[in-house]
Design a protein around this motif. Sequence first.
Motif, PDB file in Angstrom:
ATOM      1  N   GLY A 277      18.619  31.220 -33.073  1.00 26.70           N
ATOM      2  CA  GLY A 277      19.191  31.987 -34.175  1.00 26.70           C
ATOM      3  C   GLY A 277      19.731  31.099 -35.279  1.00 26.70           C
ATOM      4  N   ILE A 278      20.375  29.993 -34.887  1.00 24.08           N
ATOM      5  CA  ILE A 278      20.871  29.041 -35.888  1.00 24.08           C
ATOM      6  C   ILE A 278      19.715  28.456 -36.686  1.00 24.08           C
ATOM      7  CG2 ILE A 278      21.982  26.785 -36.176  1.00 24.08           C
ATOM      8  CD1 ILE A 278      23.780  27.498 -33.811  1.00 24.08           C
ATOM      9  N   ARG A 279      18.624  28.168 -36.006  1.00 27.75           N
ATOM     10  CA  ARG A 279      17.454  27.633 -36.712  1.00 27.75           C
ATOM     11  C   ARG A 279      16.896  28.643 -37.704  1.00 27.75           C
ATOM     12  NH1 ARG A 279      15.047  24.790 -31.276  1.00 27.75           N
ATOM     13  NH2 ARG A 279      16.017  22.738 -31.600  1.00 27.75           N
ATOM     14  N   VAL A 280      16.900  29.905 -37.316  1.00 29.26           N
ATOM     15  CA  VAL A 280      16.432  30.950 -38.242  1.00 29.26           C
ATOM     16  C   VAL A 280      17.342  31.011 -39.465  1.00 29.26           C
ATOM     17  CG1 VAL A 280      16.117  33.429 -38.546  1.00 29.26           C
ATOM     18  CG2 VAL A 280      15.294  32.320 -36.466  1.00 29.26           C
ATOM     19  N   LEU A 281      18.662  30.962 -39.239  1.00 32.53           N
ATOM     20  CA  LEU A 281      19.613  31.014 -40.349  1.00 32.53           C
ATOM     21  C   LEU A 281      19.495  29.793 -41.254  1.00 32.53           C
ATOM     22  CD1 LEU A 281      22.843  32.321 -38.554  1.00 32.53           C
ATOM     23  CD2 LEU A 281      21.365  33.586 -40.121  1.00 32.53           C
ATOM     24  N   MET A 282      19.247  28.628 -40.666  1.00 32.19           N
ATOM     25  CA  MET A 282      19.206  27.380 -41.441  1.00 32.19           C
ATOM     26  C   MET A 282      17.889  27.182 -42.158  1.00 32.19           C
ATOM     27  SD  MET A 282      21.130  24.472 -39.162  1.00 32.19           S
ATOM     28  CE  MET A 282      20.675  23.253 -40.409  1.00 32.19           C
ATOM     29  N   PHE A 283      16.791  27.654 -41.572  1.00 32.14           N
ATOM     30  CA  PHE A 283      15.480  27.317 -42.115  1.00 32.14           C
ATOM     31  C   PHE A 283      14.689  28.537 -42.600  1.00 32.14           C
ATOM     32  CE2 PHE A 283      16.419  24.071 -38.819  1.00 32.14           C
ATOM     33  CZ  PHE A 283      16.615  22.996 -39.674  1.00 32.14           C
ATOM     34  N   ALA A 284      14.501  29.515 -41.752  1.00 27.69           N
ATOM     35  CA  ALA A 284      13.633  30.644 -42.121  1.00 27.69           C
ATOM     36  C   ALA A 284      14.217  31.454 -43.277  1.00 27.69           C
ATOM     37  CB  ALA A 284      13.403  31.538 -40.902  1.00 27.69           C
ATOM     38  N   VAL A 285      15.511  31.756 -43.206  1.00 26.12           N
ATOM     39  CA  VAL A 285      16.122  32.572 -44.260  1.00 26.12           C
ATOM     40  C   VAL A 285      16.127  31.858 -45.609  1.00 26.12           C
ATOM     41  CG1 VAL A 285      18.241  33.704 -45.002  1.00 26.12           C
ATOM     42  CG2 VAL A 285      17.492  33.922 -42.632  1.00 26.12           C
ATOM     43  N   PRO A 286      16.582  30.585 -45.709  1.00 27.08           N
ATOM     44  CA  PRO A 286      16.536  29.908 -47.017  1.00 27.08           C
ATOM     45  C   PRO A 286      15.128  29.741 -47.571  1.00 27.08           C
ATOM     46  CG  PRO A 286      18.027  28.762 -45.524  1.00 27.08           C
ATOM     47  CD  PRO A 286      17.292  29.762 -44.706  1.00 27.08           C
ATOM     48  N   ILE A 287      14.148  29.465 -46.715  1.00 29.03           N
ATOM     49  CA  ILE A 287      12.768  29.326 -47.194  1.00 29.03           C
ATOM     50  C   ILE A 287      12.281  30.653 -47.780  1.00 29.03           C
ATOM     51  CG2 ILE A 287      10.376  29.057 -46.425  1.00 29.03           C
ATOM     52  CD1 ILE A 287      11.353  26.834 -44.559  1.00 29.03           C
ATOM     53  N   ALA A 288      12.558  31.738 -47.071  1.00 27.79           N
ATOM     54  CA  ALA A 288      12.147  33.056 -47.573  1.00 27.79           C
ATOM     55  C   ALA A 288      12.830  33.372 -48.898  1.00 27.79           C
ATOM     56  CB  ALA A 288      12.473  34.126 -46.535  1.00 27.79           C
TER      57      ALA A 288
END
Length: 325
Positions: A277-288
């Motif tokens: 979940g932290i990886r999603v918050l740090m990487f997937a969300v900002p990239i999107a």
Amino acid sequence: MEESYVLHLQNQYQKFSDFYLCYCGHARCAPLHSYGPAVRPNYLLHYILEGRGTYRVEGRDYSLGKGEGFLIEPNQQTFYQASEEDPWSYLWIGFDGSRCANCLRSIGLGGGHLTFRCEDGGGLLELVETMLTHNKPDNAGDFMLQSLLFLFPKIAKSMDREKVYFVACGLPVIGLALLFILGYVAPSSTVGVVASCAFIFFGSGLSLGTTTCCIADVIDYGEIKFGKRNESVTCSAQTFLMKAASAVAATLTGVGLDLIGYNPETPGAQSAGTIMGIRVLMFAVPIALAIISFLIYKTQYKLKGERLRQLTNDVNALHAGQGRK
């Protein structure tokens, strides 16, 4: 008077004798603020971010406005002054070296050609902003400033604002993707982390510079649309929105960490689901969000290209009709 941000350097010539940075900065001038008559020992470029003013050299006056700039050559007496009704804001970059004349000729300046036009004020402002942050007298800072100096004429000559904003959104995507991959293949790589962060922060800075120039365009649009300039209202609203966005971002980060089950009491012992979940918050969300930001700019923001050039011409014509010199 002027509200200014300045970086002065002392020893760049000791490392880079052919082409080196002397100083740089940006300022918002008061009505009729002037400099000179004066003689400079080095080359100096000014680029106008907003407003109007006059540049005088060798008995000739140049009336210049937003999106235009002027070159001051060494050992020439010059004078420049902000307009009384619409004082300019500008950035400047002073440089020197044995190869300066050749570098300037490559972008069509020097030898009697002392003014220029550039559509990408955001890119130029971001370079100066980045230079101002590298103000420590060490080797890393010196080489970073030198690389930015070489980028300045390239952007001034060729890149329009949409390209700059594409780069501004693309660099953080590259940096975040690289950082994500490093987390699996080389989590302790200092060089990799530094390189990733360089992509992220340089892109973020380009974005800030571009949006700053967009605000100036919005002010011009408002003047044409409503017959009145509202710099104070527009700039105040932009400051409020930035602070509000920071508050919302902090709140959403906290909510996100709570949703994925992050336990602050045991920061080094999170569950596999929480780490993902932290990886999603740090990487997937900002990239999107970076991709969405560029798509919004490309499809919804209208003050660019031919429409921006026409707006600039209309504002200049309006000011000329009002007797602004």
